[in-house]
Design a protein around this motif. Structure first.
Motif, mmCIF file in Angstrom:
data_model
loop_
_atom_site.group_PDB
_atom_site.id
_atom_site.type_symbol
_atom_site.label_atom_id
_atom_site.label_comp_id
_atom_site.label_asym_id
_atom_site.label_seq_id
_atom_site.Cartn_x
_atom_site.Cartn_y
_atom_site.Cartn_z
ATOM 1 N N ARG A 1 0.836 -1.210 0.000
ATOM 2 C CA ARG A 1 0.000 0.000 0.000
ATOM 3 C C ARG A 1 0.865 1.253 0.000
ATOM 4 N NH1 ARG A 1 -3.362 -3.081 3.529
ATOM 5 N NH2 ARG A 1 -2.320 -2.210 5.342
ATOM 6 N N ARG A 2 1.914 1.250 0.810
ATOM 7 C CA ARG A 2 2.798 2.418 0.905
ATOM 8 C C ARG A 2 3.570 2.622 -0.401
ATOM 9 N NH1 ARG A 2 4.279 1.959 6.046
ATOM 10 N NH2 ARG A 2 5.344 0.062 5.542
ATOM 11 N N THR A 3 4.056 1.541 -0.987
ATOM 12 C CA THR A 3 4.843 1.615 -2.214
ATOM 13 C C THR A 3 4.024 2.124 -3.388
ATOM 14 O OG1 THR A 3 6.253 -0.207 -1.509
ATOM 15 C CG2 THR A 3 6.217 0.265 -3.858
ATOM 16 N N HIS A 4 2.764 1.689 -3.489
ATOM 17 C CA HIS A 4 1.978 1.990 -4.678
ATOM 18 C C HIS A 4 1.004 3.141 -4.516
ATOM 19 C CE1 HIS A 4 3.824 -1.229 -6.766
ATOM 20 N NE2 HIS A 4 3.458 -2.104 -5.864
ATOM 21 N N ALA A 5 1.083 3.860 -3.403
ATOM 22 C CA ALA A 5 0.251 5.050 -3.241
ATOM 23 C C ALA A 5 0.844 6.155 -4.111
ATOM 24 C CB ALA A 5 0.229 5.471 -1.772
ATOM 25 N N GLU A 6 0.053 6.655 -5.032
ATOM 26 C CA GLU A 6 0.524 7.705 -5.932
ATOM 27 C C GLU A 6 -0.658 8.564 -6.351
ATOM 28 O OE1 GLU A 6 1.579 7.638 -10.466
ATOM 29 O OE2 GLU A 6 3.245 6.802 -9.344
ATOM 30 N N ASP A 7 -0.416 9.866 -6.517
ATOM 31 C CA ASP A 7 -1.469 10.750 -6.990
ATOM 32 C C ASP A 7 -1.918 10.314 -8.380
ATOM 33 O OD1 ASP A 7 -1.328 12.263 -4.710
ATOM 34 O OD2 ASP A 7 0.066 13.722 -5.545
ATOM 35 N N GLY A 8 -3.214 10.363 -8.605
ATOM 36 C CA GLY A 8 -3.741 9.992 -9.913
ATOM 37 C C GLY A 8 -4.048 8.513 -10.058
ATOM 38 N N CYS A 9 -3.594 7.687 -9.117
ATOM 39 C CA CYS A 9 -3.879 6.250 -9.151
ATOM 40 C C CYS A 9 -4.883 5.917 -8.055
ATOM 41 C CB CYS A 9 -2.609 5.430 -8.926
ATOM 42 S SG CYS A 9 -1.480 5.459 -10.314
ATOM 43 N N GLU A 10 -5.805 5.041 -8.397
ATOM 44 C CA GLU A 10 -6.786 4.605 -7.420
ATOM 45 C C GLU A 10 -6.308 3.319 -6.762
ATOM 46 O OE1 GLU A 10 -10.903 4.920 -8.447
ATOM 47 O OE2 GLU A 10 -10.358 5.908 -10.311
ATOM 48 N N GLN A 11 -6.813 3.058 -5.573
ATOM 49 C CA GLN A 11 -6.511 1.797 -4.905
ATOM 50 C C GLN A 11 -7.366 0.713 -5.550
ATOM 51 O OE1 GLN A 11 -7.384 2.665 -0.815
ATOM 52 N NE2 GLN A 11 -5.267 3.262 -0.418
ATOM 53 N N ILE A 12 -6.782 -0.444 -5.764
ATOM 54 C CA ILE A 12 -7.495 -1.531 -6.430
ATOM 55 C C ILE A 12 -8.753 -1.915 -5.655
ATOM 56 C CG2 ILE A 12 -7.376 -3.965 -7.113
ATOM 57 C CD1 ILE A 12 -4.399 -3.460 -7.788
ATOM 58 N N GLY A 13 -8.659 -1.988 -4.337
ATOM 59 C CA GLY A 13 -9.802 -2.372 -3.524
ATOM 60 C C GLY A 13 -10.964 -1.401 -3.588
ATOM 61 N N ALA A 14 -10.693 -0.129 -3.904
ATOM 62 C CA ALA A 14 -11.740 0.896 -3.935
ATOM 63 C C ALA A 14 -12.082 1.361 -5.346
ATOM 64 C CB ALA A 14 -11.290 2.099 -3.105
ATOM 65 N N ALA A 15 -11.422 0.834 -6.352
ATOM 66 C CA ALA A 15 -11.645 1.279 -7.736
ATOM 67 C C ALA A 15 -13.042 0.869 -8.205
ATOM 68 C CB ALA A 15 -10.588 0.681 -8.655
ATOM 69 N N PRO A 16 -13.757 1.796 -8.833
ATOM 70 C CA PRO A 16 -15.118 1.490 -9.293
ATOM 71 C C PRO A 16 -15.115 0.647 -10.571
ATOM 72 C CG PRO A 16 -14.533 3.717 -9.913
ATOM 73 C CD PRO A 16 -13.387 3.175 -9.089
ATOM 74 N N ASP A 17 -16.118 -0.209 -10.706
ATOM 75 C CA ASP A 17 -16.287 -1.012 -11.919
ATOM 76 C C ASP A 17 -16.877 -0.142 -13.035
ATOM 77 O OD1 ASP A 17 -15.393 -3.151 -10.495
ATOM 78 O OD2 ASP A 17 -17.324 -4.145 -10.321
ATOM 79 N N ARG A 18 -16.569 -0.520 -14.280
ATOM 80 C CA ARG A 18 -17.112 0.099 -15.495
ATOM 81 C C ARG A 18 -16.799 1.586 -15.635
ATOM 82 N NH1 ARG A 18 -21.114 -3.159 -13.469
ATOM 83 N NH2 ARG A 18 -22.376 -1.426 -12.825
ATOM 84 N N GLU A 19 -15.766 2.049 -14.977
ATOM 85 C CA GLU A 19 -15.294 3.425 -15.143
ATOM 86 C C GLU A 19 -13.810 3.377 -15.451
ATOM 87 O OE1 GLU A 19 -16.209 6.165 -12.019
ATOM 88 O OE2 GLU A 19 -18.216 5.330 -11.753
ATOM 89 N N ARG A 20 -13.335 4.371 -16.183
ATOM 90 C CA ARG A 20 -11.909 4.418 -16.523
ATOM 91 C C ARG A 20 -11.110 4.669 -15.245
ATOM 92 N NH1 ARG A 20 -9.695 3.490 -20.726
ATOM 93 N NH2 ARG A 20 -7.820 4.346 -21.581
ATOM 94 N N VAL A 21 -10.128 3.793 -14.991
ATOM 95 C CA VAL A 21 -9.315 3.903 -13.775
ATOM 96 C C VAL A 21 -7.838 3.766 -14.122
ATOM 97 C CG1 VAL A 21 -11.089 3.019 -12.218
ATOM 98 C CG2 VAL A 21 -9.509 1.427 -13.282
ATOM 99 N N ARG A 22 -7.028 4.277 -13.237
ATOM 100 C CA ARG A 22 -5.573 4.090 -13.321
ATOM 101 C C ARG A 22 -5.150 3.450 -12.019
ATOM 102 N NH1 ARG A 22 -0.703 7.893 -12.959
ATOM 103 N NH2 ARG A 22 0.839 6.702 -14.104
ATOM 104 N N LEU A 23 -4.534 2.267 -12.126
ATOM 105 C CA LEU A 23 -4.122 1.486 -10.969
ATOM 106 C C LEU A 23 -2.621 1.256 -11.004
ATOM 107 C CD1 LEU A 23 -6.856 -1.275 -11.338
ATOM 108 C CD2 LEU A 23 -7.007 0.776 -9.928
#
Length: 120
Positions: A26-48
């Protein structure tokens, strides 16, 4: 009684290390503009962004497909590249960011043919 105590300690250490690994991810992959995989919405454009746990070749409907499991410590998602048997640089343990729409297949969250960037 010593065996049970030793087993409990071993299991406890393993569980603690797993929790620590998830916190590190979680600490390594926290970045502005990226969503967390666990909270990313379905059927919407996301950056993970995350680390690949597994990479396998698994045909889908007679078409070769490269599948990878991407995890960031909050959850994991299956990434599928249809028509590909191998992609240079895509291997377990590799960090990467992906961009696309999350879908669902048989109750599993999947991202098909995403744009991706390998992270050194």
């Amino acid at each position: 009684m010593g065996e049970k105590t030793r087993l409990r300690r071993t299991i406890s250490r393993w569980a603690d290390s797993t929790d620590q690994d998830e916190r590190d991810l979680r600490r390594t992959h926290a970045e502005d503009g990226c969503e967390q995989i666990g909270a990313a919405p379905d059927r919407e454009r996301v950056r993970l962004r995350g680390t690949l746990r597994t990479v396998t070749l698994r045909p889908r409907g007679g078409v070769p497909a490269l599948e990878a499991e991407l995890s960031d410590g909050t959850g994991s998602i299956t990434i599928v590249w249809l028509g590909r048997r191998r992609i240079t640089g895509i291997s377990p343990g590799r960090s990467m960011s992906v961009e696309g729409r999350i879908g669902s297949h048989d109750g599993e969250r999947i991202l098909y043919n995403p744009r991706y960037e390998l992270i050194p």
